[in-house]
Design a protein around this motif. Sequence first.
Motif, mmCIF file in Angstrom:
data_model
loop_
_atom_site.group_PDB
_atom_site.id
_atom_site.type_symbol
_atom_site.label_atom_id
_atom_site.label_comp_id
_atom_site.label_asym_id
_atom_site.label_seq_id
_atom_site.Cartn_x
_atom_site.Cartn_y
_atom_site.Cartn_z
ATOM 1 N N ILE A 69 0.855 -1.191 0.000
ATOM 2 C CA ILE A 69 0.000 0.000 0.000
ATOM 3 C C ILE A 69 0.888 1.237 0.000
ATOM 4 O O ILE A 69 1.731 1.421 0.880
ATOM 5 C CB ILE A 69 -0.907 0.017 1.256
ATOM 6 N N LYS A 70 0.669 2.090 -0.992
ATOM 7 C CA LYS A 70 1.401 3.355 -1.062
ATOM 8 C C LYS A 70 0.732 4.364 -0.130
ATOM 9 O O LYS A 70 -0.490 4.591 -0.233
ATOM 10 C CB LYS A 70 1.384 3.891 -2.500
ATOM 11 N N ASP B 279 4.472 1.466 1.796
ATOM 12 C CA ASP B 279 5.577 2.222 1.199
ATOM 13 C C ASP B 279 5.223 3.707 1.236
ATOM 14 O O ASP B 279 4.293 4.138 0.557
ATOM 15 C CB ASP B 279 5.801 1.767 -0.249
ATOM 16 N N ALA B 280 5.988 4.476 2.036
ATOM 17 C CA ALA B 280 5.695 5.918 2.162
ATOM 18 C C ALA B 280 6.464 6.737 1.130
ATOM 19 O O ALA B 280 6.239 7.956 1.035
ATOM 20 C CB ALA B 280 6.035 6.397 3.562
ATOM 21 N N ASN B 281 7.366 6.138 0.372
ATOM 22 C CA ASN B 281 8.107 6.874 -0.679
ATOM 23 C C ASN B 281 8.642 8.230 -0.174
ATOM 24 O O ASN B 281 8.417 9.262 -0.806
ATOM 25 C CB ASN B 281 7.242 7.072 -1.928
ATOM 26 N N GLU C 41 8.338 0.700 4.068
ATOM 27 C CA GLU C 41 9.414 1.021 3.134
ATOM 28 C C GLU C 41 9.618 2.535 3.094
ATOM 29 O O GLU C 41 8.650 3.302 3.009
ATOM 30 C CB GLU C 41 8.974 0.509 1.758
ATOM 31 N N GLN C 42 10.839 2.957 3.146
ATOM 32 C CA GLN C 42 11.320 4.341 2.981
ATOM 33 C C GLN C 42 10.388 5.382 3.609
ATOM 34 O O GLN C 42 9.786 6.205 2.896
ATOM 35 C CB GLN C 42 11.511 4.648 1.488
ATOM 36 N N PRO C 43 10.302 5.387 4.955
ATOM 37 C CA PRO C 43 9.387 6.338 5.602
ATOM 38 C C PRO C 43 9.801 7.791 5.440
ATOM 39 O O PRO C 43 8.946 8.677 5.396
ATOM 40 C CB PRO C 43 9.430 5.926 7.083
#
Length: 342
Positions: A153-154, A178-180, A205-207
């Motif tokens: 989930i993005k 995934d917070a991109n 992922e990549q907070p």
Amino acid sequence: MKAAIHEHTLKLRHTFTIARGSRDRNRNLFLRLEHGGIVGWGEASPNQRYGETPATCRAALERLCAALPESPRAYDPLLRSLAASLDGQYAAMAALDMAVFDWLGKSLGAPLYRIWGLDPAKVPPTSLTISIDTPERVRARVLEAPDFEILKIKLGGEHDHDMIRAIREVSDQILRVDANEAWQNREQALREIEWLARKNVELVEQPMPADRWQDMAWLKARSPLPLIADEAFSMPADLLHIRDAFHGVNIKLMKCGGLLRARDAVMLARILGLKVMLGCMIESSLAIAAAAQLAPMVDYADLDGNLLIEGDPFQGHSVRAGRLHPREAPGLGVRPGPAWQG
Ligand code: MG
């Protein structure tokens, strides 16, 4: 070796929205290498986050192809010396690397995973990505994906909590978030991660932004969930910082320049005690089938780029019940669609 470059626009089934923005299509480049009557195929998915456009990618591919020797058989020194001459255009390098390995496997008559001694039954189940959208549309997308045991989930939009609540109303599938790079301060990031842990999320992922190493080390010491580096990772050497700030790393062929360097990165990550995810960009079945060759080596697979597009120009592995099955066919096991055969 003869080389030909094709450009092709991949159209997404649904508008793809992440914290950085939205897109409906992605222009990818495809490389056809031929030597001794054998054809190898590779794909580049240029990404602006990493300083790539279709034009810069094509220029880099043309430079790489101009430097090719007669035969690609001695692939290791060939790919390492070409990668050293690149100016950050790693998707172009990935296309060349894939085409060389496809050619090599076909010339030896075996799938690449066999040449590398890997068991295709060990490919982890892939997650299916659901990008940022209204809670109603997110819920509908989840209901369309009962075959997938894992959803990615993005987050990083306006309605993150509403999206997760909407999903949890209809699904107990494993969720990865995934917070991109969206969360700008570490206290906010920790609050979000603690909330997600209560919603039975598996990992994040990549907070935070990729250059925030000290904040990420602070967060790693407190996070109830494993933290996976994505934008913070491009090169195998990045892993020396990543081990202090994350629990694992998302390795993509497009970021590190193909299979050879991705395999280096997987092995170094293992030595450093990091968990390993193998991920992708917006890609056809060609690049996803290439990653599937390496996937038996990793903990998590996020190899769904081809499932997000319409009119896939290649056929490769199959996906059944959320699991990738690489073909028992030489090289990468891919076939171009009718337009590019011959
Ligand atoms: Mg990511």
